[in-house]
Design a protein around this motif. Sequence first.
Motif, PDB file in Angstrom:
ATOM      1  N   ASN A 138       6.200  -3.228  -8.445  1.00  0.00           N
ATOM      2  CA  ASN A 138       6.390  -4.660  -8.253  1.00  0.00           C
ATOM      3  C   ASN A 138       6.977  -4.969  -6.879  1.00  0.00           C
ATOM      4  OD1 ASN A 138       5.422  -5.271 -10.798  1.00  0.00           O
ATOM      5  ND2 ASN A 138       7.460  -5.264 -11.745  1.00  0.00           N
ATOM      6  N   GLY A 139       6.388  -5.970  -6.229  1.00  0.00           N
ATOM      7  CA  GLY A 139       6.913  -6.432  -4.951  1.00  0.00           C
ATOM      8  C   GLY A 139       6.578  -5.581  -3.756  1.00  0.00           C
ATOM      9  N   THR A 140       5.799  -4.509  -3.955  1.00  0.00           N
ATOM     10  CA  THR A 140       5.453  -3.656  -2.811  1.00  0.00           C
ATOM     11  C   THR A 140       4.427  -4.322  -1.900  1.00  0.00           C
ATOM     12  OG1 THR A 140       3.825  -2.505  -4.197  1.00  0.00           O
ATOM     13  CG2 THR A 140       5.989  -1.470  -3.952  1.00  0.00           C
ATOM     14  N   ASN A 141       3.525  -5.090  -2.462  1.00  0.00           N
ATOM     15  CA  ASN A 141       2.463  -5.757  -1.698  1.00  0.00           C
ATOM     16  C   ASN A 141       1.744  -4.803  -0.749  1.00  0.00           C
ATOM     17  OD1 ASN A 141       4.761  -8.288  -1.827  1.00  0.00           O
ATOM     18  ND2 ASN A 141       2.700  -8.674  -2.590  1.00  0.00           N
ATOM     19  N   PRO A 142       1.017  -3.831  -1.278  1.00  0.00           N
ATOM     20  CA  PRO A 142       0.306  -2.878  -0.406  1.00  0.00           C
ATOM     21  C   PRO A 142      -0.667  -3.602   0.515  1.00  0.00           C
ATOM     22  CG  PRO A 142      -0.523  -2.764  -2.660  1.00  0.00           C
ATOM     23  CD  PRO A 142       0.721  -3.602  -2.703  1.00  0.00           C
ATOM     24  N   PHE A 143      -0.705  -3.160   1.761  1.00  0.00           N
ATOM     25  CA  PHE A 143      -1.490  -3.848   2.787  1.00  0.00           C
ATOM     26  C   PHE A 143      -2.724  -3.060   3.215  1.00  0.00           C
ATOM     27  CE2 PHE A 143      -2.650  -4.956   7.113  1.00  0.00           C
ATOM     28  CZ  PHE A 143      -2.585  -6.338   7.125  1.00  0.00           C
TER      29      PHE A 143
ATOM     30  N   GLU B  80      -3.358  -6.488  -2.946  1.00  0.00           N
ATOM     31  CA  GLU B  80      -1.987  -6.721  -2.470  1.00  0.00           C
ATOM     32  C   GLU B  80      -1.068  -7.379  -3.492  1.00  0.00           C
ATOM     33  OE1 GLU B  80       0.336  -8.908   1.255  1.00  0.00           O
ATOM     34  OE2 GLU B  80      -1.845  -8.786   1.257  1.00  0.00           O
ATOM     35  N   ASN B  81      -1.432  -8.549  -3.946  1.00  0.00           N
ATOM     36  CA  ASN B  81      -0.533  -9.266  -4.860  1.00  0.00           C
ATOM     37  C   ASN B  81      -0.508  -8.663  -6.256  1.00  0.00           C
ATOM     38  OD1 ASN B  81       0.111 -10.946  -2.794  1.00  0.00           O
ATOM     39  ND2 ASN B  81      -0.738 -12.801  -3.683  1.00  0.00           N
ATOM     40  N   SER B  82      -1.504  -7.849  -6.585  1.00  0.00           N
ATOM     41  CA  SER B  82      -1.501  -7.131  -7.863  1.00  0.00           C
ATOM     42  C   SER B  82      -0.766  -5.800  -7.755  1.00  0.00           C
ATOM     43  CB  SER B  82      -2.941  -6.892  -8.346  1.00  0.00           C
ATOM     44  OG  SER B  82      -3.591  -8.121  -8.622  1.00  0.00           O
ATOM     45  N   ASN B  83      -0.293  -5.475  -6.558  1.00  0.00           N
ATOM     46  CA  ASN B  83       0.519  -4.281  -6.322  1.00  0.00           C
ATOM     47  C   ASN B  83      -0.158  -3.000  -6.806  1.00  0.00           C
ATOM     48  OD1 ASN B  83       2.950  -5.704  -5.282  1.00  0.00           O
ATOM     49  ND2 ASN B  83       3.002  -6.540  -7.364  1.00  0.00           N
ATOM     50  N   LYS B  84      -1.435  -2.857  -6.481  1.00  0.00           N
ATOM     51  CA  LYS B  84      -2.157  -1.683  -6.976  1.00  0.00           C
ATOM     52  C   LYS B  84      -3.223  -1.209  -6.001  1.00  0.00           C
ATOM     53  CE  LYS B  84      -5.984  -4.039  -9.357  1.00  0.00           C
ATOM     54  NZ  LYS B  84      -6.793  -4.114 -10.599  1.00  0.00           N
ATOM     55  N   ILE B  85      -3.637   0.045  -6.215  1.00  0.00           N
ATOM     56  CA  ILE B  85      -4.823   0.608  -5.575  1.00  0.00           C
ATOM     57  C   ILE B  85      -5.857   0.816  -6.663  1.00  0.00           C
ATOM     58  CG2 ILE B  85      -5.762   2.446  -4.142  1.00  0.00           C
ATOM     59  CD1 ILE B  85      -3.437   0.865  -2.853  1.00  0.00           C
ATOM     60  N   GLU B  86      -6.988   0.170  -6.549  1.00  0.00           N
ATOM     61  CA  GLU B  86      -8.084   0.309  -7.504  1.00  0.00           C
ATOM     62  C   GLU B  86      -9.030   1.392  -6.999  1.00  0.00           C
ATOM     63  OE1 GLU B  86     -10.278  -0.297 -10.857  1.00  0.00           O
ATOM     64  OE2 GLU B  86      -8.523  -1.548 -10.399  1.00  0.00           O
ATOM     65  N   ILE B  87      -9.413   2.317  -7.892  1.00  0.00           N
ATOM     66  CA  ILE B  87     -10.303   3.412  -7.523  1.00  0.00           C
ATOM     67  C   ILE B  87     -11.647   3.210  -8.209  1.00  0.00           C
ATOM     68  CG2 ILE B  87     -10.602   5.920  -7.469  1.00  0.00           C
ATOM     69  CD1 ILE B  87      -7.558   6.153  -7.863  1.00  0.00           C
TER      70      ILE B  87
ATOM     71  N   ASP C 100      -5.577  -9.943  -7.555  1.00  0.00           N
ATOM     72  CA  ASP C 100      -5.083 -11.038  -6.718  1.00  0.00           C
ATOM     73  C   ASP C 100      -4.906 -10.564  -5.276  1.00  0.00           C
ATOM     74  OD1 ASP C 100      -3.898 -13.307  -5.705  1.00  0.00           O
ATOM     75  OD2 ASP C 100      -2.050 -13.142  -6.877  1.00  0.00           O
ATOM     76  N   VAL C 101      -5.751 -11.033  -4.395  1.00  0.00           N
ATOM     77  CA  VAL C 101      -5.767 -10.750  -2.956  1.00  0.00           C
ATOM     78  C   VAL C 101      -6.094  -9.278  -2.664  1.00  0.00           C
ATOM     79  CG1 VAL C 101      -4.579 -10.885  -0.737  1.00  0.00           C
ATOM     80  CG2 VAL C 101      -4.139 -12.616  -2.467  1.00  0.00           C
ATOM     81  N   ALA C 102      -7.388  -8.999  -2.542  1.00  0.00           N
ATOM     82  CA  ALA C 102      -7.863  -7.662  -2.168  1.00  0.00           C
ATOM     83  C   ALA C 102      -7.838  -7.554  -0.652  1.00  0.00           C
ATOM     84  CB  ALA C 102      -9.272  -7.436  -2.716  1.00  0.00           C
ATOM     85  N   ASN C 103      -6.966  -6.710  -0.157  1.00  0.00           N
ATOM     86  CA  ASN C 103      -6.645  -6.733   1.270  1.00  0.00           C
ATOM     87  C   ASN C 103      -7.366  -5.686   2.108  1.00  0.00           C
ATOM     88  OD1 ASN C 103      -4.901  -8.201   3.140  1.00  0.00           O
ATOM     89  ND2 ASN C 103      -4.066  -6.186   3.578  1.00  0.00           N
ATOM     90  N   ALA C 104      -7.729  -4.535   1.526  1.00  0.00           N
ATOM     91  CA  ALA C 104      -8.349  -3.474   2.321  1.00  0.00           C
ATOM     92  C   ALA C 104      -9.142  -2.547   1.416  1.00  0.00           C
ATOM     93  CB  ALA C 104      -7.288  -2.677   3.090  1.00  0.00           C
ATOM     94  N   MET C 105     -10.108  -1.850   2.013  1.00  0.00           N
ATOM     95  CA  MET C 105     -10.892  -0.867   1.277  1.00  0.00           C
ATOM     96  C   MET C 105     -11.266   0.275   2.203  1.00  0.00           C
ATOM     97  SD  MET C 105     -14.545  -1.335  -0.713  1.00  0.00           S
ATOM     98  CE  MET C 105     -15.390   0.078  -1.467  1.00  0.00           C
ATOM     99  N   THR C 106     -11.222   1.489   1.678  1.00  0.00           N
ATOM    100  CA  THR C 106     -11.713   2.643   2.418  1.00  0.00           C
ATOM    101  C   THR C 106     -12.544   3.500   1.482  1.00  0.00           C
ATOM    102  OG1 THR C 106     -11.083   4.415   3.949  1.00  0.00           O
ATOM    103  CG2 THR C 106      -9.756   4.196   1.943  1.00  0.00           C
TER     104      THR C 106
END
Length: 359
Positions: free
Chosen positions: A120-125, A97-104, A80-86
């Motif tokens: 939960n609730g961190t909303n990584p940006f 962001e809304n899934s509160n995770k970093i996907e590798i 839910d809401v993929a906000n950034a990628m590097t």
Amino acid sequence: MNKLIINCIALLGIGLALTGCKKSDSTITEPTPPTTSSGVYILNEGSFGGNTATLDYYNLTSSQSYISIYKTVNNKALGDVANAMTVSGTKGYIVVENSNKIEIIDLGTNTSLGQVDCGNGTNPFDISVIDSIAFVSNFGIAQIQKINLNTRQVLKNYAVSKYAEGILAVNGKVFTAVPGYGEGNSIAVLDIASETFSAPIMVGSNPQYLYKGPDNMIYAVCTGQYQWVDTSGRGGIYKINPTTLKVEDSVIVYKNPKKACFVGNQVYVINDAGIQVVDFASHTVSTTPIIKGSMVNSFALYGTQGAIYSIAYDAARGYLFAGNPKDGKQAGEIVVFTPSGTEIKRFAAGILPGTIVIK
């Protein structure tokens, strides 16, 4: 996630062959492009709360699009809401962001290598990676997280004053934009070795995005107050010396500047008019957009007609990529230009193509 929505809530609420003409490319559903190919990843935010974020891949050699490649390969939704990628080495790191995770992911096969649970609730940006360590800005609870990417563990949380957005780790320090729902004007500076903060660097209103320039300086894009507060949308780009921690220069940009990229030594920045060219050497901004918003998008997004959503530059081929979000509800596309503003082609993307990464 587009922070214009968040601010509203808070206030009320491309080898590409140069043909000289526009053309469309093929879209295929094969799961994996050739591992030796160069290409472009398009990270699509998806609809808010809809678990519709997607990752696409465009093969620069064959001019083929691989739509929703993450889901095709891994047989599951990205989140839910993929906000950034590097990209770092052979791996890609996606902030959901809304899934509160970093996907590798493995960049050779596009398979999932696992996730980092940010909490939960961190909303990584945003994310910045140095070797096996990542620094992640958390919009939800105003902090920076230090993450071991090998063990996928959060090592430490560092509090910042307000909602953290763009992040960049360079010179042994972590720089984080602190826009505070449009009311902030500072860059937090964390020393990695001592784990202490220096005095914040004061910039313009609403700093959101940080970039490392070809001169190794840090460039902070400050979006400024939105037009219901300031009708001029006065923002700017601030050049910061990462050694002295001082602002060395700034150029004012109107109409709410947003995401940017470098074309040589010039900054190409999105604003509500389209894409403007900022030249720090001459201290000027192009009088008119090099690419008008209407050349990319015929729809209005969040009240802005012809909004452009993302930008990237392929220096090896000399192509500029612009994300067309259309109306934000339907699948978008990527429009390819020369740096002078001549359209070359378009290819398909998902809902709200917010991040473009050249592989």
